[in-house]
Design a protein around this motif. Structure first.
Motif, mmCIF file in Angstrom:
data_model
loop_
_atom_site.group_PDB
_atom_site.id
_atom_site.type_symbol
_atom_site.label_atom_id
_atom_site.label_comp_id
_atom_site.label_asym_id
_atom_site.label_seq_id
_atom_site.Cartn_x
_atom_site.Cartn_y
_atom_site.Cartn_z
ATOM 1 N N LYS A 243 -27.349 19.456 -2.020
ATOM 2 C CA LYS A 243 -28.127 19.233 -3.242
ATOM 3 C C LYS A 243 -27.624 20.045 -4.432
ATOM 4 O O LYS A 243 -28.257 20.050 -5.485
ATOM 5 N N LEU A 244 -26.502 20.727 -4.278
ATOM 6 C CA LEU A 244 -25.938 21.486 -5.385
ATOM 7 C C LEU A 244 -24.983 20.607 -6.187
ATOM 8 O O LEU A 244 -23.947 20.180 -5.679
ATOM 9 N N ALA A 245 -25.331 20.362 -7.429
ATOM 10 C CA ALA A 245 -24.470 19.544 -8.278
ATOM 11 C C ALA A 245 -23.089 20.175 -8.430
ATOM 12 O O ALA A 245 -22.077 19.465 -8.485
ATOM 13 N N GLU A 246 -23.035 21.513 -8.469
ATOM 14 C CA GLU A 246 -21.758 22.194 -8.646
ATOM 15 C C GLU A 246 -20.768 21.826 -7.547
ATOM 16 O O GLU A 246 -19.579 21.620 -7.804
ATOM 17 N N TYR A 268 -18.469 12.894 -9.147
ATOM 18 C CA TYR A 268 -19.048 13.327 -10.419
ATOM 19 C C TYR A 268 -20.393 12.643 -10.647
ATOM 20 O O TYR A 268 -21.368 13.268 -11.102
ATOM 21 N N SER A 269 -20.464 11.347 -10.346
ATOM 22 C CA SER A 269 -21.706 10.597 -10.542
ATOM 23 C C SER A 269 -22.817 11.136 -9.652
ATOM 24 O O SER A 269 -23.974 11.232 -10.070
ATOM 25 N N SER A 273 -26.384 12.752 -10.699
ATOM 26 C CA SER A 273 -27.679 12.284 -10.204
ATOM 27 C C SER A 273 -28.526 13.458 -9.702
ATOM 28 O O SER A 273 -29.756 13.409 -9.761
ATOM 29 N N LEU A 274 -27.866 14.511 -9.226
ATOM 30 C CA LEU A 274 -28.586 15.698 -8.761
ATOM 31 C C LEU A 274 -29.056 16.554 -9.928
ATOM 32 O O LEU A 274 -30.108 17.188 -9.856
ATOM 33 N N VAL A 285 -17.604 12.376 -15.374
ATOM 34 C CA VAL A 285 -17.907 10.949 -15.355
ATOM 35 C C VAL A 285 -17.244 10.250 -16.530
ATOM 36 O O VAL A 285 -16.654 9.170 -16.391
ATOM 37 N N ALA A 286 -17.303 10.889 -17.690
ATOM 38 C CA ALA A 286 -16.699 10.286 -18.883
ATOM 39 C C ALA A 286 -15.184 10.153 -18.731
ATOM 40 O O ALA A 286 -14.591 9.154 -19.160
ATOM 41 N N ARG A 287 -14.558 11.142 -18.105
ATOM 42 C CA ARG A 287 -13.104 11.106 -17.955
ATOM 43 C C ARG A 287 -12.645 10.073 -16.941
ATOM 44 O O ARG A 287 -11.584 9.475 -17.087
#
Length: 295
Positions: A243-246, A268-269, A273-274, A285-287
């Motif tokens: 659950k860690l986005a990092e 990345y997505s 979401s997290l 995500v943008a890249r």
């Protein structure tokens, strides 16, 4: 001491949307890595307590309260219940118990350190610093207080003072992984990634089920262009705490560096979401979105 902390470093690497970093020119790739290292050295997640609601249940609190009622003049009872309140996120009640413990025993250095940590969680670093200083005046060999005070200095960007406190705790043969983790972060910020890896590895040996030092060590491996070990650390961090986005953004970074942009976009997505506000995931995500849109 009630403190259990979590810190991770993550950085965003500037690349062209839809392009593999390995396909970029040398100058652009160098600039991307420079941006990555700057972000690595300045980004740190909030130092927070891991809330354990079970320790704040009515049953547990009632049990601790019964102990206090049987011996209301024992400061240890209030300190113990205050720690339980702290872990449960009941900070005002925790403060009340630590205050009572100190009223009964003004030299109870552990209660000062515990109260200092709660003050820090409540966004009152000056009060926290005062309590840590008092704890150390009463017991100059209390490693927990050095670590707590070092964390305050660290967040205030007083890295020399923070390093001094972490060194003191380590010199006292602390078994608290936070001292090594934080010192590793300082070495990392200063570009000494070999020493950072050593400290993260020690933190891992002391707390093998914590995801954060794996993320920290992985970032230093990336800085040394050791993507294989970095990838292994990021993946293990995900296994320990998905659950860690990092962790997911770190994993995505390696995919991106390998030119596996679809996988990078997916990770990345998931990170986004997290934590929808996590900027490195948004940037990633943008890249990489272009690689998905092409097919």
């Amino acid at each position: 001491m009630v403190e259990v902390t979590g810190e991770s470093l993550i950085a965003s690497e500037k690349g062209a949307r839809g392009l593999s970093l390995r396909s970029l020119g040398t100058g652009i790739l160098f600039a991307a890595m420079a941006t990555f290292l700057v972000a690595c050295n300045t980004t740190d997640t909030t130092d927070t307590i891991r809330i354990n609601k079970e320790q704040g249940t009515e049953e547990n609190i009632a049990s601790l309260t019964a102990v206090i009622e049987s011996n209301p003049r024992d400061p240890e009872g209030y300190n113990t219940r205050g720690s339980a309140y702290g872990r449960a996120g009941e900070y005002k009640r925790a403060l009340g118990d630590f205050n009572q413990a100190l009223e009964l025993d003004p030299r109870f250095y552990k209660a000062y350190a515990n109260r200092g940590f709660i003050y820090r969680l409540m966004g009152e670093p000056e009060n926290a610093l005062s309590d840590y200083n008092t704890a150390l005046q009463l017991n100059p060999r209390y490693d927990v207080a050095y670590i707590g005070r070092g964390n305050i200095y660290y967040h205030a960007n007083q890295l020399d003072a923070a390093m001094n406190d972490f060194n003191k705790a380590i010199g006292l043969d602390t078994t608290d992984p936070r001292a090594y983790h934080r010192r590793g972060l300082i070495f990392q910020r200063r570009g000494n990634h070999e020493r950072a890896i050593e400290d993260f590895s020690t933190a891992i040996s002391l707390s093998p089920n914590s995801a954060e030092p794996y993320n920290g060590r992985g970032i230093s491996y990336v800085a040394l262009n050791d993507d294989d070990n970095a990838f292994a650390d990021f993946n293990h961090a995900i296994e320990l705490d998905g659950k860690l986005a990092e962790s997911w953004a770190n994993q995505a970074l390696i995919y991106e560096r390998r030119g596996e942009l679809k996988r990078a976009y997916k990770s990345y997505s998931h990170a986004l979401s997290l934590d929808p506000k996590y900027q490195p995931a948004r940037d990633g995500v943008a890249r990489t979105r272009g690689a998905v849109q092409v097919n």
